[in-house]
Design an enzyme around this catalytic site. Sequence first.
Site, PDB file in Angstrom:
ATOM      1  N   GLU A  24      -5.641  14.763  -5.230  1.00 42.97           N
ATOM      2  CA  GLU A  24      -4.547  14.114  -4.485  1.00 42.97           C
ATOM      3  C   GLU A  24      -3.217  14.206  -5.238  1.00 42.97           C
ATOM      4  OE1 GLU A  24      -5.300  13.588  -1.611  1.00 42.97           O
ATOM      5  OE2 GLU A  24      -7.303  12.745  -1.406  1.00 42.97           O
ATOM      6  N   HIS A  62     -10.043   5.917   5.275  1.00 42.94           N
ATOM      7  CA  HIS A  62     -10.159   6.513   3.939  1.00 42.94           C
ATOM      8  C   HIS A  62      -9.841   5.509   2.823  1.00 42.94           C
ATOM      9  CE1 HIS A  62      -9.458  10.172   1.129  1.00 42.94           C
ATOM     10  NE2 HIS A  62      -9.429   9.072   0.401  1.00 42.94           N
ATOM     11  N   HIS A  71     -10.237   3.016  -2.548  1.00 45.73           N
ATOM     12  CA  HIS A  71     -10.968   2.847  -1.287  1.00 45.73           C
ATOM     13  C   HIS A  71     -11.447   1.401  -1.139  1.00 45.73           C
ATOM     14  CE1 HIS A  71     -12.275   7.360  -1.989  1.00 45.73           C
ATOM     15  NE2 HIS A  71     -10.993   7.264  -1.668  1.00 45.73           N
ATOM     16  N   GLU A 128       0.690 -16.149   0.854  1.00 45.12           N
ATOM     17  CA  GLU A 128       1.578 -15.441  -0.068  1.00 45.12           C
ATOM     18  C   GLU A 128       1.704 -13.943   0.183  1.00 45.12           C
ATOM     19  OE1 GLU A 128       1.041 -16.901  -4.086  1.00 45.12           O
ATOM     20  OE2 GLU A 128       1.026 -18.934  -3.303  1.00 45.12           O
TER      21      GLU A 128
END
Length: 270
Positions: A116, A210, A141, A169
């Site tokens: 990636e 994903h 993931h 929050e």
Amino acid sequence: MKDILTAPFMTEMIRTTTNMYAHGWDERNGGNISLLLEKKQVKKYLDIDKVLRTIPTGFSAPELEGKYFLVTGTGKYFKNVQYAPDVNLGIVRLKDGGETAELLWGYADGGKFTSEFPAHMMSHAARLSVNPDNRVVMHCHPTNLLAMTYVHDLDEVQFTRTLWQMCTECIVVFPDGVNVLPWMLCGTNEIGVATAEKMKTARLVVWSQHGIYGAGADLDETFGLIETAEKAAEIYMKIAHLPRLNTITDEQMHELEAHFGVRAREGYLS
Ligand code: 13P
Ligand code: ZN
């Protein structure tokens, strides 16, 4: 020259990958992190003129020319980083307009940076264009965020509003909201370009079915950002099938904005 395994950026990276694995966000080789380093930080630990290997990146990123990154290796398991940092991590410097990475340390078994890498480097360039303090891009993931992309509308306003409503929050931690990409083939330049575009308007980008990308000034902040969104998604997955009797209203969100001095993304609240 100091021992690189004692460098704060190294110990923090090891702690972070170990912690992410412990959270169940990084099964097998799932997830990847890139941390932008300053040249002066690197020089304390490495001879920066000693290039071990050059690795083509397959994309260009001229904005990142000459920049140094500590990056997790492709196919490597986060759970193993603590035991063999020099196999599971690498330090690279980009050259040729980002088309080549010079390996200065790590990937000791002949490996290379995460598949990636395009999404990471393009996201760094995008985040630096809106926040010069950005140093981290983190992908993982997380179970509940991933689950949510199967059952929730993927519209970014709706997805963000649901997460904001799950914990008081959330709007304080990610007032810029969460951007969402549809399912796309991972590890490609195309998903890199799409992720970077989304990174210009939010520090969290969901990859449907994903995982998620987060960006921030340091590892702790980026981890905390993903942790907060994942906590909200966990609550959503616990309650989505039940009648909703109460919620956090937009009026209450405005109170939070005023009290914490944050501005929710334009047009996301009524
Ligand atoms: P890498 O092992 O190449 O980092 O890939 C893991 C991943 O999560 C792909 O999206
Ligand atoms: Zn992934």
